[in-house]
Design a protein around this motif. Structure first.
Motif, short mmCIF file in Angstrom:
data_model
loop_
_atom_site.label_atom_id
_atom_site.label_comp_id
_atom_site.label_asym_id
_atom_site.label_seq_id
_atom_site.Cartn_x
_atom_site.Cartn_y
_atom_site.Cartn_z
N ILE A 1 0.86 -1.18 0.00
CA ILE A 1 0.00 0.00 0.00
C ILE A 1 0.89 1.23 0.00
O ILE A 1 1.81 1.33 0.82
N THR A 2 0.64 2.12 -0.93
CA THR A 2 1.32 3.42 -0.96
C THR A 2 0.25 4.49 -0.87
O THR A 2 -0.70 4.51 -1.67
N LEU A 3 0.41 5.37 0.09
CA LEU A 3 -0.62 6.39 0.29
C LEU A 3 0.02 7.67 0.80
O LEU A 3 1.19 7.70 1.18
N VAL A 4 -0.77 8.68 0.74
CA VAL A 4 -0.32 10.01 1.17
C VAL A 4 -0.66 10.17 2.65
O VAL A 4 -1.69 9.66 3.12
N GLU A 5 0.19 10.87 3.37
CA GLU A 5 -0.05 11.07 4.78
C GLU A 5 -1.40 11.74 5.00
O GLU A 5 -1.93 12.43 4.15
N GLN B 1 4.70 12.08 1.88
CA GLN B 1 4.07 13.39 1.97
C GLN B 1 3.34 13.71 0.66
O GLN B 1 3.68 13.17 -0.39
N PRO B 2 2.36 14.59 0.71
CA PRO B 2 1.64 14.94 -0.52
C PRO B 2 2.59 15.58 -1.54
O PRO B 2 3.55 16.27 -1.18
N ASP B 3 2.34 15.33 -2.81
CA ASP B 3 3.14 15.95 -3.87
C ASP B 3 2.97 17.46 -3.80
O ASP B 3 1.86 17.98 -3.58
#
Length: 1041
Positions: free
Chosen positions: A555-559, A678-680
């Protein structure tokens, strides 16, 4: 139905006498109950025409008392209005003709809306209209509140019994009304027979069939409460059989003083059966068997069969081998002989009346000597007037012999089980078989004993006592809730059933049986005891079927997003299995996984060390699906540091039969690789370069536009910088923090820039910096730096990114000078001592706010030393007067002192007047104008200067005139202006006299000599009353005639 009442006789006689039509209706107001049948009469008299008159009925409703609503007519079928048409057609409302000139209006089921003022109208059949053709009355509809209730029941009576029946009658009518009550008896389809009634006038009267019995007091009607009446019939006859019910009517008195039954209701009926009396009776004796064993109970039942037993008197006597045991009189109190009285006192024997016709003799423990014949005798007795009893007929059944046998003491005990090996939660049975089979009443006690696995001692588990009770041991209380002990009815075999087996039930079992005898003195004697063989019971745990999903995923997700973690149990050992789930995370820097959360099999939560250290407690959400096999852990508001490898450890727990949980198996799931980033960065600030040029003192707005941001919930801080000419580094102007706190930079804090700055954000992402009253010092290259702050899952703000805007080059200029002064040259010649003006005219200025400094100069030529052959001329420049922009005058120096007058004729026209011009004032004059403006700080600066054209002034030197000489000397002034007048007067008179005389001889004199005479004319005197304009005396030469 009420009979028609004609109008009053006097009205009839008057109508007939006058032959006048008269319509009369029933007098109102009438009160009638809703749902009842109502009739209203109407009669016409004094009419002409046919004997059969027609009638029309209408109503005026209370809601519209002026509006007629037609109901029914005897002549016109279409007469009724729509609301009454259906009721008229169905004959719910109709008119009954009693005779040709009288009718009755019927309303079969009165409704609440039928209340109102009724009008009876008769169409005209007379030759002329004379009299009344209609009459009115009021009908009031009230609720039907009469309630008549009685208990529906069926009573079986015997002849000469008494009967009591109650009836409750209630009403809540607001008007004054009376109630009548009547009791009726009805058999099948026969007409009801009145028993007794209470009229509305409170008169009690019996029906014809019961009048005689009321007179003797056998029939009564009593009021026993506010609303309840009771019917009592003594000495019932068979003819009284049938259904009894009560009927009530509510009466009201009409305006004509007659009483009217508004409503009538009856109660539910009571069925009364009356049986004729039969004096015959019979007796029989019963018991279960004829052969018994010592200690076994026996019961004899003496049954009396007769009619109306409760109202008759019987006595009973019991006999054993023709000897009296006990007797019971009509009062049912037993009397026993000595031997049996002692046994009755010890509770071994009982003589009792079980019911009106059943009498019992019971021996609880038979003895050998109780063998013999038993019988009972029943005697009917009659009670005399004095209260004594007289024996009448006596009857007894046949004797019943019984045999009592002794008890055998030899027996054997065996313990058996069909399930020596059981699994957890299964059940097993143990049986203790006693041979021979003793009857159930034989006192045998059976005790199950238990030796737990791993122990060498036996302990009593449970005992089935000799008196049929169950006594549990003290050592194993847990057995009691899951163990059932049962004794067979046909034998002394005792079965021990244990459900939901566990480790605590594993071990060896045996049973011990004891045979007892109860003595006459109630003591017990143990006759024999036996111990069974040993039974070993093994309890095994169930084989686990636990399987946990081993699948892996990433799983890869944004904080700040949730981390969903699943733990799936694919199979389980039992539907009742409970699971403890331990969640772990493994970081690359750690050797082993760290415990995040543990949910026990009882659904209790325990946070692991990792959750405590990383502050995860408030971000964990644990869920379990309804099916029970899927567990999910959600890490809310994920942080970058939450990245790692997650897995679950599942423990399967089962509940043992003694309500203790044990762990059966455990298994680990596959891993879930979680990467939190962190978000792009999406922060973008407008990079457009712009140039702005404004004039000093104007407002200028600098724009900083955030075209995109990483998150709509992010917070932005904005800081403005400026590169000023001559400064190597940029300087901070102002900063707006993410909390909207405004902080000024050093540049703004030191100067007055702080008070001129205005920062606002009219819309999200747009920041405007306004500089009020811009100055030249505000010039420079401005830009803004935007920082974007995001909230991490721990509610801490961090700077995600920053970006710079494009440069905004701001140039603040002073206004362009447009000062223009009149440069035209002029020549001016004045006389000495006169005044001359020097105007300085400004043709244009740079700003309406401009202030001017004006200086007048005197340019004179002077000779400079040099060669003798040529003379060189120079101009000497001398400041005459200076007026500053603040209207401050320079001191008048030298020869100008006291001779200058300054005037400002308009905002752009200045005048300097030189008084008392002298020869030294000759020269060229000019003015120099300086234009001054105030910067935004209120500091004045010179914007421009301009020189006007020259004015050449020539002062003529008139020398010392008579006027100046005279005015300069007071004595001379008086001598000239006061003393000469008399002298001149005398002189003139003399001259006139001489001239007059000489005319006569003029011809001689003039022709003679030929020489012209010199005549002096009168002097011309210019007089000034002051020395400002001294008088001028001029003498002009005369003319020669």
């Amino acid at each position: 139905m009420r009979t028609l009442r004609p109008p009053l006789a006097s009205l009839l006689l008057l109508g007939m006498a006058l032959a006048q039509r008269q319509v009369a209706v029933q007098e109102g107001p009438l009160y009638r109950t809703e749902g009842s049948h109502v009739t209203l009469w109407c009669k016409v008299s004094g009419y002409q025409g046919p004997a059969e008159q027609n009638f029309q009925w209408s109503i005026y409703l209370p809601s519209a008392p002026e509006r007629e609503v037609q109901i029914v007519s005897t002549i016109d079928p279409s007469f009724p209005y729509a609301i009454y048409t259906q009721r008229v057609r169905s004959r719910g409302i109709y008119v009954e003709r009693v005779q040709g000139d009288a009718v009755l209006l019927h309303i079969t089921e009165l409704q609440d809306r039928d209340a109102g003022e009724y009008e009876c109208h008769t169409p005209n059949t007379d030759e002329r209209y004379f009299g009344s053709y209609s009459a009115k009355m009021n009908l009031v509809v009230i609720p039907d509140s009469l309630r008549v209730t009685a208990v529906p029941q069926t009573l079986n009576k015997v002849e000469r019994d008494s009967l009591e029946l109650k009836c409750e009658v209630s009403k809540s009518t607001a008007q004054h009304s009376h109630v009548s009550i009547a009791w009726y008896r009805q058999r099948g389809s026969e007409a009801p027979v009145e028993v007794i009634s209470l009229s509305r006038d409170f008169v009690l009267r019996a029906g014809s069939a019961y009048a005689q019995r009321q007179a003797t007091g056998d029939v009564r009607l009593d009021k026993v409460g506010e609303t309840t009446s009771k019917l009592t019939i003594y000495n019932l006859h068979p003819s009284d059989q049938g259904e009894f019910y009560c009927e009530a009517a509510e009466w009201i008195q009409d305006p004509d003083k007659s009483w009217y039954a508004m409503t009538r209701k009856r109660s539910q009926g009571a069925i009364i059966n009356v049986q004729a009396t039969d004096k015959e009776f019979s007796v029989r004796l019963e018991t279960e068997k004829r052969t018994y064993i010592v200690g076994e109970p026996v019961e004899f039942r003496c049954i009396l069969e007769a009619q109306n037993v409760p109202d008759r008197y019987f006595s009973i006597s019991w006999a054993f081998n023709s000897s009296l045991i006990a007797s019971l009189g009509p009062n049912a109190v037993p009397v026993l002989n000595n031997e049996f009285a002692q046994r009755e006192a010890l509770g071994q024997l009982k003589v009792a009346k079980e019911s009106d016709n059943v009498f019992v003799l019971k021996i609880y423990r038979l003895r050998l000597e109780d063998s013999g014949k038993y019988n009972c005798r029943v005697t009917e007795r009659e009670k005399t007037v004095m209260g004594d009893f007289i024996d009448k007929e006596s009857k007894r059944p046949k004797n019943i012999p019984i045999t009592v046998l002794p008890l055998k003491a030899g027996f054997a005990v065996t313990a058996i089980s069909r399930t020596p090996g059981v699994t957890y939660n299964e059940s097993f049975d143990l049986q203790c078989i006693i041979k021979p089979h003793y009857p159930s009443w034989v006192p045998v006690s059976v005790t199950w004993r238990f030796q737990p696995a791993g122990s060498t001692e036996f302990h009593d588990l449970v005992t089935f006592t000799r008196d049929g009770g169950v006594q549990w041991g003290d050592r194993y209380t847990g057995f009691r809730t899951r163990t059932a002990i049962e004794k067979a009815e046909s034998s002394n075999n005792v079965r021990l059933s244990i459900s939901r087996a566990s480790d605590t039930e594993a071990g060896k079992y045996q049973c011990v049986a004891e045979l007892w005898r109860k003595n006459y003195n109630s003591s017990w004697t143990r006759l024999a005891d036996r111990t069974s063989n040993l039974l070993e019971i093994r309890v095994l745990r169930p084989v686990t079927k636990l399987q946990v999903s081993k699948s892996k995923r990433s799983i890869t997700l944004v904080e700040n997003r949730p981390i969903p973690l699943n733990c799936s149990v694919k199979s389980q050992t039992s539907p009742d299995s409970h699971f403890a789930v331990l969640w772990y995370v493994h970081k690359p820097s750690d050797a082993d996984g760290k415990l995040i959360l543990k949910t026990t099999h009882s659904s209790a939560f325990e946070y692991g060390t990792y959750a405590e250290e990383e502050g995860l407690r408030g971000r964990l959400l644990f869920e379990r699906s309804a099916s029970g096999g899927l567990f999910s852990l959600t890490v809310q508001r994920a942080e970058v540091r939450d990245s790692g490898s997650y897995y679950c450890h599942v423990e399967e727990w089962l509940l043992s039969p003694n309500h203790a949980w044990y762990k059966l198996a455990e298994e680990v799931s596959g891993r879930t690789e979680v990467t939190v980033k962190q978000p792009d960065n999406r922060l973008q600030v407008n990079q457009t370069h712009r140039n702005i040029t404004v004039l000093e003192n104007q407002w200028v707005t600098l724009e900083c536009l955030v075209s995109s941001r990483t998150s709509p919930s992010s917070q932005l801080s904005v800081e403005w910088y400026v590169w000023r000419p001559g400064h190597p580094e940029k300087e901070a102007v102002v900063r707006l923090s993410r909390q909207s706190t405004l902080r000024y930079g050093d540049l703004a804090a030191l100067g007055d820039l702080r008070s001129r700055l205005h920062l606002e954000s009219p819309s999200p992402g747009l920041y405007l910096l306004s500089i009020q009253n811009a100055t030249v010092r505000d010039s420079g290259a401005y830009d803004c730096r935007v920082e974007e702050w995001l909230l991490d899952p721990s509610d801490r703000w961090y700077k995600r990114s920053e970006d710079l805007s494009g440069l905004i080059t701001l140039t603040v200029k002073q206004p362009d000078p447009t000062l223009q002064v009149d440069t035209a040259t002029a020549n001016l010649t004045v006389q000495e001592k006169e005044s001359f003006p020097l105007d300085c005219s400004i043709l244009s200025r740079s700003s309406p706010e401009s202030h001017f400094a004006v200086t007048w100069y005197n340019l004179r030529t002077k000779e400079a030393g040099g060669h003798a052959e040529e003379a060189e001329e120079e101009e000497e420049r001398e400041a005459v007067l200076s007026v500053g922009p603040d209207a401050v005058f320079s001191p008048e120096a030298g020869r100008w002192e006291g001779r200058l007058r300054f005037q400002r004729l308009s905002a752009v026209l200045f005048r300097l007047t030189v008084l008392q011009a002298g020869g030294a004032d000759t020269g060229n004059y000019s003015c120099r104008v300086e234009e001054w403006l105030a910067d935004p700080n209120g500091v004045w600066y010179r914007l421009a200067e301009e020189e006007s054209g020259t004015v050449a002034v020539h002062v003529q030197d008139a020398g010392s005139t008579l006027q100046s000489v005279i005015c300069s000397n007071d004595a001379l002034f008086y001598f000239v202006f006061f003393y000469p007048f008399p002298i001149f007067g005398i002189l003139i008179i003399t001259i006139l006299l001489v001239r007059f005389k000489s005319r006569n001889s003029s011809k001689n004199s003039e022709g003679k000599n030929g020489v012209p005479l010199l005549w002096i004319k009168e002097p011309h005197l210019n007089y000034s009353p002051t020395c400002l304009e001294p008088p001028v005396l001029s003498i002009h030469p005369g003319t020669i005639d």
